[in-house]
Design a protein around this motif. Structure first.
Motif, short mmCIF file in Angstrom:
data_model
loop_
_atom_site.label_atom_id
_atom_site.label_comp_id
_atom_site.label_asym_id
_atom_site.label_seq_id
_atom_site.Cartn_x
_atom_site.Cartn_y
_atom_site.Cartn_z
N GLU A 1 0.78 -1.28 -0.09
CA GLU A 1 0.03 0.08 -0.13
C GLU A 1 0.66 1.17 0.04
N LEU A 2 1.91 1.43 0.83
CA LEU A 2 2.89 2.52 0.66
C LEU A 2 3.47 2.51 -0.41
N VAL A 3 3.85 1.56 -1.17
CA VAL A 3 4.63 1.77 -2.28
C VAL A 3 3.58 2.20 -3.66
N ALA A 4 2.36 1.54 -3.45
CA ALA A 4 1.43 2.12 -4.33
C ALA A 4 0.99 3.58 -4.39
N ASN A 5 0.96 4.06 -3.17
CA ASN A 5 0.83 5.28 -2.92
C ASN A 5 1.85 6.20 -3.41
N SER A 6 3.06 5.98 -3.20
CA SER A 6 4.24 6.65 -3.45
C SER A 6 4.16 6.68 -4.87
N LEU A 7 4.06 5.48 -5.79
CA LEU A 7 4.11 5.40 -7.17
C LEU A 7 2.84 6.19 -7.96
N GLN A 8 1.64 6.62 -7.21
CA GLN A 8 0.81 7.09 -7.91
C GLN A 8 1.00 8.73 -7.32
N HIS A 9 1.40 9.19 -6.24
CA HIS A 9 1.44 10.43 -5.86
C HIS A 9 2.77 11.32 -5.91
N GLY A 10 3.90 10.32 -5.72
CA GLY A 10 5.00 10.67 -5.52
C GLY A 10 5.98 10.76 -6.86
N THR A 11 7.18 11.26 -6.72
CA THR A 11 8.06 11.53 -7.88
C THR A 11 9.49 10.87 -7.42
N PRO A 12 10.37 10.17 -8.68
CA PRO A 12 11.49 9.44 -8.12
C PRO A 12 12.34 10.71 -7.36
N PRO A 13 13.63 10.09 -6.61
CA PRO A 13 13.86 8.83 -6.47
C PRO A 13 12.93 8.13 -5.15
N MET A 14 12.74 6.90 -5.51
CA MET A 14 11.85 5.96 -4.39
C MET A 14 12.78 4.99 -3.95
N ARG A 15 12.37 4.83 -2.65
CA ARG A 15 12.96 3.52 -2.07
C ARG A 15 12.05 2.91 -1.10
N LEU A 16 12.36 1.58 -0.85
CA LEU A 16 11.39 0.83 0.25
C LEU A 16 12.43 0.34 1.33
N ARG A 17 12.26 0.49 2.48
CA ARG A 17 13.10 0.14 3.34
C ARG A 17 12.51 -0.59 4.37
N LEU A 18 13.05 -1.65 4.92
CA LEU A 18 12.48 -2.65 5.88
C LEU A 18 13.43 -2.65 7.18
N ARG A 19 12.91 -2.39 8.26
CA ARG A 19 14.07 -2.46 9.46
C ARG A 19 13.43 -3.14 10.50
N ARG A 20 14.19 -4.05 11.34
CA ARG A 20 13.74 -4.84 12.40
C ARG A 20 14.47 -4.47 13.55
N THR A 21 13.97 -4.32 14.52
CA THR A 21 14.75 -4.12 15.92
C THR A 21 14.16 -5.39 17.00
N ASP A 22 14.58 -5.17 18.11
CA ASP A 22 14.14 -6.20 19.07
C ASP A 22 12.75 -6.11 19.48
N ARG A 23 12.03 -5.04 19.20
CA ARG A 23 10.68 -4.66 19.57
C ARG A 23 9.93 -4.47 18.43
N ARG A 24 10.15 -4.03 17.26
CA ARG A 24 9.26 -3.73 16.15
C ARG A 24 9.86 -4.02 14.71
N LEU A 25 8.72 -4.10 13.98
CA LEU A 25 9.22 -3.97 12.36
C LEU A 25 8.62 -2.70 11.72
N ILE A 26 9.64 -2.19 11.06
CA ILE A 26 9.39 -0.53 10.44
C ILE A 26 9.43 -0.76 8.91
N ILE A 27 8.55 -0.15 8.40
CA ILE A 27 8.38 -0.10 6.80
C ILE A 27 8.24 1.25 6.50
N GLU A 28 9.10 1.69 5.75
CA GLU A 28 9.27 2.93 5.25
C GLU A 28 9.56 3.08 3.81
#
Length: 598
Positions: A516-543
Motif C-alpha cells: 500500500e505504501l509503495v502504491a501510494n508513492s508510485l501514484q502521488h510521488g516522484t523519483p527517487p523512491m525507496r522501500l526500506r525494511l527495518r527490524r529491532t528487538d521490539r518492532r518491524l518498521i516499513i518506510e
C-alpha cells in the motif's frame, strides 16, 4: 575597683560626648543657650553682665544648651535660666557607672586576668543565669559562656586588645539567643611585678549580651519560609521533568538533574526524550535563565511545547524557530538556551540545532571525543534569527553527552576550560549511561552544595554482536521504473520478512503494508523512491521515501471511490504510522508493527 577609668571606653561614649560638645559650640556661635556660669546666688535680672567684687568679669563657660522646643523656646532659655538658677552639666566621669550597669536590661559581666576571673555581673545577668561567685574562673563560675562558645573569644580579645562580636549565639536549652560583644578593659595596676605580669593580671574583658531572641526567631521563620519556597520550586521542577525516560530501540539513555545547593534558588534546567517513530528519537536539553518558581514554570511550558512540535517531525532548526517565538510570548524578560537533536539509526547521525547552548560531546568507539562545532544561534526568546541544523556522527559504540552550563561553568574560570575538563572526563568514563552520568558529575565536582542547577543526559549507540545483533536488521530496495515496481516491492518484502523468521500472520501484514505504501508513492510521488525494511528487538518498521514533499493524510473514502484507502488500510493494520519531510526534499511515509514478546 576604679570603674571611672574604663567607663569612657564604652562603645559610643566618646561619640556622644563629642556630639554634645559640637552642639554646644554651634549654639554658642548662634548666641543661643550661652549664659554666664553662676558662682552662687541669683542673677540680677536687670544687669546685662555680672561682675564680682574684685572687678573681674564673671566666668562665661558654657554650662547649658537650649533645645529650641518647649517652654522658653522662643528666647532659647531653660526654666532654670528664667528663674535665674544656673546648673552645671555633670561630667561623664562623675556618672555612677556601677548603678548604670546594674540597671541595663542587657546582660553584662566583667572578667579579668588570664583565667577570666569574675569581677562583676549585673542584675540582668543574675536574673538570666543566676548568681555568680566573684573571683572564680569563667569556665567554673560562668559555664554558660563555654556553652555559648565564648571562652576562646575572651582569649582573643585579651590577647589582641580589640573588641569582638559573636552574633546569634543560642543559650543552653535553646530558649534565648544573644549577640555578644566582648570589649577589652584595663584595671588600675598595683605597681608590683614586671610590666608584662601587670598587663596580664590587670587586663579584663567586658562581656555584653544583647537578647536577640525575637530577631533570631524572625530569621528562622524567614529561613523556614525560604526552605518551603525552595522545596515547592524543586517539587515543581522535578514534576515537570520526565518521570521516566523513553527508551528507544537503538539507544540507551540516562539523565540526571541536580538542583543547586540550599543557598541557590532552583533554576529552569530541563531535558526530555521523545520517540518520533520509524526508529528515530528526539533529544532535548535546555536551561531557562533565571531562578525560582517562575523559571521552573517557564521551563514546563517550553518542555510541553517541544513535545508538541516534535510530533510534527520537523527538522531541528524549525523546531527551535517555533520555540523562539513561543519563548518571547511566554515572558519577554526571560530567555532560554536549548539543544534539540534527532537520532536516525538508518543514517548513523545525530542531527541537531542549538539556541545559545553548549556543544554536544561525542566519544566514538575508539575513545576519541569530538565537539559539535557547527555555529549556534542566539538563545530562545531573542527573535530575529534563522536557526540552522548541523549533524555529527553517532555510530555503534558511540556515547554522546548533552548538558547545561551548571556542569562546566565556574566562577573565575573561562567556560571553555570547563568544557575541556568535561571532554577529558568523558574520554575516560566507561559503563552504562547512568554510570557515566554519575562519573561526570563527580569528575566536575558537582555535589549537594553546588551553586547552580545541573542537568546531564548521556546516550549510547550500542555495538551489538552475537545473538543480540541478529535482532537488528536493515534491508532496502530502490524502486525503479513505473507501476512494475509494485510487484517487485511485494516480492522483496515477502522474502526479507520470511528470512527474518517472523510469524506468517505478521509477514502477511507487513507485505500488505509495504504494498500500500509503495502504491501510494508510485501514484502521488516522484523519483527517487525507496522501500526500506527495518527490524529491532521490539518492532518491524516499513518506510517508503520519494521526491515529492506533499505529505499524505488519512481520509474517509466513499464506497464508490476507487482510490484513497491505502493510508486508511495501513493505519488500521499497523501499530502506528506517520510521515515527515526529508532534509534533501521529498518525504518519508512509515508504519510500525509491534513484535510479540520473546
Amino acid at each position: 575597683m576604679n570603674f571611672t577609668r574604663w567607663s569612657a571606653r564604652f562603645p559610643g561614649t566618646q561619640r556622644r560626648a563629642a556630639a554634645r560638645t559640637e552642639h554646644a559650640a554651634a549654639q554658642a556661635k548662634r548666641g543661643e543657650g550661652a549664659v554666664p556660669a553662676a558662682r552662687g546666688g541669683r542673677a540680677d535680672p536687670g544687669a546685662e553682665r555680672s561682675t564680682p567684687a574684685d572687678g573681674h568679669p564673671a566666668d562665661s563657660t558654657v554650662s547649658g544648651t537650649g533645645t529650641g522646643t518647649g517652654p522658653g523656646a522662643a528666647t532659647g532659655t531653660t526654666p532654670a535660666q528664667r528663674t535665674g538658677v544656673l546648673t552645671a552639666v555633670p561630667s561623664l566621669d562623675e556618672l555612677p557607672v556601677r548603678e548604670v550597669l546594674d540597671r541595663l536590661p542587657a546582660l553584662v559581666a566583667l572578667v579579668h586576668g588570664p583565667e577570666h576571673r569574675v569581677a562583676y555581673v549585673n542584675d540582668a545577668y543574675t536574673a538570666g543565669f543566676g548568681a555568680r561567685t566573684p573571683g572564680a574562673p569563667a569556665h567554673e563560675a560562668l559555664p554558660e559562656l563555654g556553652e555559648l562558645g565564648l571562652l576562646p573569644l575572651l582569649d582573643q580579645v585579651q590577647r589582641s586588645g580589640k573588641p569582638r562580636t559573636a552574633k546569634n549565639r543560642t543559650a543552653p536549652g535553646g530558649a534565648s539567643s544573644y549577640t555578644v560583644t566582648c570589649t577589652p578593659v584595663e584595671f588600675p595596676g598595683t605597681g608590683t611585678g614586671t610590666a608584662s605580669e601587670a598587663e596580664a593580671h590587670h587586663a579584663g574583658v567586658l562581656i555584653h549580651l544583647a537578647d536577640v531572641t525575637d530577631h533570631a526567631e524572625a530569621a528562622e521563620r524567614l529561613r523556614a519560609s525560604e526552605r518551603r519556597q525552595r522545596e515547592a520550586a524543586v517539587t515543581l521542577q522535578r514534576s515537570l521533568l520526565p518521570q521516566e525516560l523513553e527508551q528507544p530501540d537503538d539507544l540507551r539513555i540516562a539523565a540526571t538533574y541536580q538542583p543547586g545547593g540550599t543557598e541557590a534558588a532552583v533554576g529552569g534546567d530541563w531535558y526530555d526524550v521523545i520517540t518520533l517513530g520509524a526508529g528515530r528519537t528526539a533529544l532535548v536539553i535546555g536551561d531557562v535563565m533565571g531562578r525560582g518558581v517562575r523559571a521552573a514554570a517557564v521551563m514546563g511550558q517550553l518542555r510541553t511545547a517541544v513535545r508538541a512540535y516534535a510530533r510534527l517531525d520537523l527538522p531541528p532548526h524549525e523546531v527551535l524557530q517555533l520555540l523562539d517565538g513561543l519563548a518571547a510570548e511566554i515572558d519577554a524578560s526571560q530567555i532560554a538556551t536549548c539543544v534539540y537533536a534527532v537520532h536516525d539509526p538508518n543514517e548513523g547521525l545525530l542531527a541537531y540545532a542549538s539556541a545559545g547552548h553548549l556543544p554536544i560531546l561525542v566519544r566514538d568507539e575508539h575513545g576519541t571525543v569530538r565537539r559539535a562545532a557547527d555555529p549556534t544561534g542566539p538563545p530562545l526568546g531573542t527573535g530575529g534569527w534563522l536557526h540552522t541544523s548541523g549533524s555529527i556522527a553517532l555510530g555503534p559504540g558511540s556515547t554522546a553527552v548533552l548538558y547545561t552550563d551548571g556542569l562546566v561553568e565556574r566562577r573565575g574560570e573561562d567556560i571553555d576550560e570547563g568544557v575541556a575538563a568535561l571532554e577529558r572526563a568523558l574520554a575516560g568514563a566507561q559503563g552504562t549511561p547512568s554510570v557515566i552520568c554519575d562519573r561526570l558529575m563527580r569528575a566536575l565536582g558537582v555535589d549537594a552544595d553546588h551553586d547552580d542547577d545541573v542537568a546531564v543526559m548521556v546516550l549510547q549507540q550500542p555495538a551489538r554482536s552475537g545473538a543480540d545483533a541478529e535482532l537488528f536488521h536493515n534491508a532496502a530496495l530502490e524502486l525503479l521504473g513505473g507501476i512494475e515496481a509494485a510487484p517487485r516491492a511485494r516480492a522483496f518484502a515477502q522474502g526479507v520478512l520470511a528470512s527474518w523468521r517472523f510469524p506468517v500472520e505478521l509477514c502477511d501484514l507487513g507485505v500488505l503494508a509495504a504494498s500500500e505504501l509503495v502504491a501510494n508513492s508510485l501514484q502521488h510521488g516522484t523519483p527517487p523512491m525507496r522501500l526500506r525494511l527495518r527490524r529491532t528487538d521490539r518492532r518491524l518498521i516499513i518506510e517508503v521515501t520519494d521526491g515529492d514533499d506533499h505529505l499524505p493524510r488519512r481520509r474517509r473514502a466513499e464506497p464508490a471511490d476507487e482510490t484513497g484507502r491505502g493510508i486508511s488500510i495501513v493505519a488500521t493494520i499497523a501499530s502506528s504510522w506517520g510521515s515527515r519531510r526529508t532534509p534533501g526534499g521529498g518525504k518519508a511515509v512509515w508504519c510500525e508493527f509491534a513484535l510479540p514478546d520473546r
